[in-house]
Enzyme design. Structure first.
Site, short mmCIF file in Angstrom:
data_model
loop_
_atom_site.label_atom_id
_atom_site.label_comp_id
_atom_site.label_asym_id
_atom_site.label_seq_id
_atom_site.Cartn_x
_atom_site.Cartn_y
_atom_site.Cartn_z
NE ARG A 41 -2.56 0.03 3.57
CZ ARG A 41 -3.38 0.42 4.53
NH1 ARG A 41 -4.69 0.33 4.35
NH2 ARG A 41 -2.92 0.93 5.65
CB THR B 200 -2.55 7.14 -2.53
OG1 THR B 200 -1.85 5.90 -2.76
CG2 THR B 200 -1.76 8.29 -3.16
CG ASP C 234 2.40 -3.34 9.19
OD1 ASP C 234 2.47 -2.39 8.41
OD2 ASP C 234 2.63 -4.52 8.84
CG ASP D 140 6.02 -3.90 10.26
OD1 ASP D 140 6.76 -4.33 9.36
OD2 ASP D 140 5.70 -2.70 10.36
#
Ligand code: PRP
Ligand code: URA
Length: 214
Positions: free
Chosen positions: A109, A113, A205, A208
């Site tokens: 991603r 944006t 995340d 991660d």
């Protein structure tokens, strides 16, 4: 349980799935435990997502007699993780379907944006005869899942399921509308996205936390 009026969206209700997802959310859950939980939830969700696999009777011999017994009807499967975080779910689904082929779709991603950019696609060839299970723990804006599934369709895939662990309402609606032919399996529907398109309350995340990169 069906999500709103989307008949192709199934939200898990099993208490074990809910409990394991709650453990994943805790910020003190470390990489090893997190990865194990992702695998376990993927197995439990996979069990639900594959409940419509066709069976056919096969004649075998038990120690006592011949018997016609149900076996999975040679259905060819492909598991397709969306890189990176989807990789964490692959062993969990393979625990159910050890002979499934594995394809990979690489997307990240854009941090500004939040739109997905693709960098890799390698699928079992041919893909058109397979049931394809796309896996990614997080369905946030839905952009990554919509694009990944479109890539699979562009390669000829036509029988696709999508499994995620946590989803935001925005992502579910986007994916369900973009691909109404795809059955979507969700561990839990969370409240909303924040200004960075992270899911709240979420788990942070996923990539991660699976790979220990932060
Ligand atoms: C995460 C996640 C999904 C995507 C979801 O991946 O694993 O692929 O974000 O967001 P979306 O629904 O808004 O598209 P990310 O792009 O962070 O890449 P990573 O798995 O390599 O960390
Ligand atoms: N990707 C993640 O890993 N977590 C989120 O909350 C949203 C996208």
């Amino acid at each position: 349980m069906q999500y709103k009026d989307f008949s192709n969206v199934h939200v898990m209700e099993h208490p074990l799935i809910k409990h394991k997802i709650s453990l994943m959310r805790k910020k003190e859950t470390g990489t090893y435990e997190f990865r194990k939980l992702v695998e376990e939830v993927a197995t439990l969700e996979g069990y639900e997502a594959l409940r419509d696999l066709p069976l056919k009777d096969v004649t075998i011999e038990t120690p006592l007699e011949k018997a016609d017994v149900p076996m999975i009807d040679g259905k060819k499967l492909a598991i397709v993780p969306i890189l990176r975080a989807g990789l964490g779910m692959v062993p969990g689904v393979q625990a159910l379907t050890p002979l499934a082929k594995v394809g990979h779709i690489g997307l990240y991603r854009d941090p500004e944006t939040h739109e997905p950019h693709d960098y890799y696609c390698k699928l079992p060839d041919p893909i058109d005869q397979r049931l394809i299970v796309v896996v990614d723990p997080m369905l946030a804006t839905g952009g990554s899942a919509v694009d990944a599934i479109q890539s699979i369709k562009d390669h000829g895939g036509n029988n696709i399921k999508f499994m995620c662990i946590i989803a935001a309402p925005e992502g579910i609606e986007r994916l369900a509308k973009a691909h109404p032919d795809v059955e979507i399996y969700i561990g839990n529907v969370d409240r909303e996205l924040n200004e960075n398109a992270y899911i709240l309350p979420g788990l942070g995340d996923a990539g991660d936390r699976i790979f220990g990169t932060k």
